[in-house]
Design a protein around this motif. Structure first.
Motif, short mmCIF file in Angstrom:
data_model
loop_
_atom_site.label_atom_id
_atom_site.label_comp_id
_atom_site.label_asym_id
_atom_site.label_seq_id
_atom_site.Cartn_x
_atom_site.Cartn_y
_atom_site.Cartn_z
N LEU A 53 -31.51 18.62 40.37
CA LEU A 53 -30.76 19.44 39.44
C LEU A 53 -29.33 18.91 39.35
N TRP A 54 -28.88 18.70 38.13
CA TRP A 54 -27.52 18.23 37.88
C TRP A 54 -26.65 19.43 37.52
N GLU A 55 -25.34 19.33 37.88
CA GLU A 55 -24.39 20.39 37.53
C GLU A 55 -23.15 19.76 36.91
N LEU A 56 -22.56 20.50 35.99
CA LEU A 56 -21.33 20.06 35.36
C LEU A 56 -20.23 20.00 36.41
N ALA A 57 -19.47 18.92 36.43
CA ALA A 57 -18.45 18.71 37.46
C ALA A 57 -17.07 18.50 36.86
N GLY A 58 -16.85 18.99 35.65
CA GLY A 58 -15.53 18.86 35.05
C GLY A 58 -15.58 19.06 33.55
N PRO A 59 -14.40 19.20 32.95
CA PRO A 59 -14.32 19.41 31.50
C PRO A 59 -14.40 18.07 30.74
N ASP A 60 -14.34 18.17 29.43
CA ASP A 60 -14.25 16.99 28.58
C ASP A 60 -12.89 16.36 28.86
N LEU A 61 -12.90 15.21 29.51
CA LEU A 61 -11.66 14.55 29.91
C LEU A 61 -11.23 13.45 28.96
N ALA A 62 -12.11 13.09 28.03
CA ALA A 62 -11.85 11.90 27.24
C ALA A 62 -11.73 12.15 25.74
N GLY A 63 -11.82 13.40 25.31
CA GLY A 63 -11.78 13.65 23.87
C GLY A 63 -12.96 12.98 23.21
N PRO A 64 -12.71 12.16 22.20
CA PRO A 64 -13.84 11.50 21.53
C PRO A 64 -14.40 10.30 22.29
N ASP A 65 -13.80 9.96 23.41
CA ASP A 65 -14.24 8.79 24.18
C ASP A 65 -15.18 9.21 25.30
N ARG A 66 -15.72 8.22 26.04
CA ARG A 66 -16.77 8.49 27.01
C ARG A 66 -16.49 7.82 28.35
N ILE A 67 -17.12 8.38 29.39
CA ILE A 67 -17.06 7.79 30.72
C ILE A 67 -17.81 6.46 30.69
N SER A 68 -17.15 5.41 31.14
CA SER A 68 -17.75 4.07 31.11
C SER A 68 -17.91 3.46 32.50
N SER A 77 -16.37 11.31 50.28
CA SER A 77 -17.24 11.67 49.16
C SER A 77 -16.58 12.58 48.14
N ASN A 78 -15.47 13.19 48.47
CA ASN A 78 -14.76 14.06 47.54
C ASN A 78 -13.90 13.29 46.55
N VAL A 79 -13.61 12.03 46.85
CA VAL A 79 -12.74 11.23 45.98
C VAL A 79 -13.61 10.42 45.02
N VAL A 80 -13.45 10.73 43.73
CA VAL A 80 -14.24 10.07 42.69
C VAL A 80 -13.29 9.63 41.58
N TYR A 81 -13.48 8.40 41.12
CA TYR A 81 -12.72 7.87 40.00
C TYR A 81 -13.67 7.69 38.82
N LEU A 82 -13.20 8.03 37.62
CA LEU A 82 -13.94 7.82 36.39
C LEU A 82 -13.12 6.91 35.49
N GLY A 83 -13.74 5.88 34.94
CA GLY A 83 -13.09 5.04 33.94
C GLY A 83 -13.64 5.41 32.58
N PHE A 84 -12.85 5.25 31.55
CA PHE A 84 -13.26 5.63 30.19
C PHE A 84 -13.17 4.44 29.24
N ASN A 85 -13.90 4.52 28.16
CA ASN A 85 -13.90 3.43 27.19
C ASN A 85 -12.63 3.41 26.33
N ASN A 86 -11.67 4.31 26.60
CA ASN A 86 -10.38 4.27 25.92
C ASN A 86 -9.27 3.74 26.83
N GLY A 87 -9.65 3.27 28.04
CA GLY A 87 -8.68 2.68 28.94
C GLY A 87 -8.06 3.64 29.93
N TYR A 88 -8.45 4.89 29.95
CA TYR A 88 -7.92 5.86 30.90
C TYR A 88 -8.78 5.88 32.15
N VAL A 89 -8.21 6.40 33.23
CA VAL A 89 -8.93 6.62 34.48
C VAL A 89 -8.60 8.02 34.97
#
Length: 172
Positions: A53-68, A77-89
């Motif tokens: 089972l998957w659970e939502l772990a945060g809001p829309d952080l990228a607007g029209p862009d996506r997690i890449s 294990s609590n520290v997670v980085y997400l990169g986005f296709n708009n250059g944000y992290v």
């Protein structure tokens, strides 16, 4: 997912309601607990029970862009980085909490497609990301948890040429 060594497979998306992931949607497994996985499109999703089972772990952080790109710190294990296709992290330090808090950074990032993120095994504030877009720095590092990023491409003949970089790994 497979429970029989790859003889058969079943879908493992129970709980995920988003359908906006990239064509090749990133997936990251926690090195300390293989039952913890992360994925996402515009919002991060997490499972702590081996994709039952998957659970939502945060809001829309990228607007029209996506997690890449996604990286879980090997030492926490609590520290997670997400990169986005708009250059944000984005980064969280409470990733296993029911509602993780995320901080999004673009300070020092050149824009472009974040193709990978890696966290230093001994220091969760030190992370690296690669950019797979032409005309910008391609390898960046933060030593302050993503507050600021600095190019480590090098210059001239000893630098990284202006080509897309798709992956980085930290060698302890």
């Amino acid at each position: 997912m497979s429970h029989d060594g790859g003889e058969s497979f079943q879908e493992a998306v129970a709980g995920i309601i988003d359908t906006d992931g990239l064509f090749i949607t990133p997936l990251a497994m926690d090195q300390k607990d293989p039952d913890v996985l992360w994925t996402g499109g515009s919002r991060p999703w997490r499972t702590t029970n081996g994709a039952q089972l998957w659970e939502l772990a945060g809001p829309d952080l990228a607007g029209p862009d996506r997690i890449s790109a996604i990286a879980v710190a090997p030492s926490d294990s609590n520290v997670v980085y997400l990169g986005f296709n708009n250059g944000y992290v984005a980064r969280t330090t409470n990733g296993l909490d029911p509602s993780p808090v995320w901080t999004v950074s673009a300070n020092g990032l050149p824009g472009g497609w974040v193709s990978s993120v890696a966290v230093d095994p001994g220091d969760t504030d030190t992370a690296y990301c690669t950019i797979s877009t032409y005309g910008v720095p391609h390898v960046l590092r933060t030593t302050d948890g993503g507050t600021s990023w600095h190019s480590i491409d090098g210059i001239g003949a000893s630098g990284v040429p202006d080509i897309p970089v798709h992956w980085i790994a930290v060698r302890p």
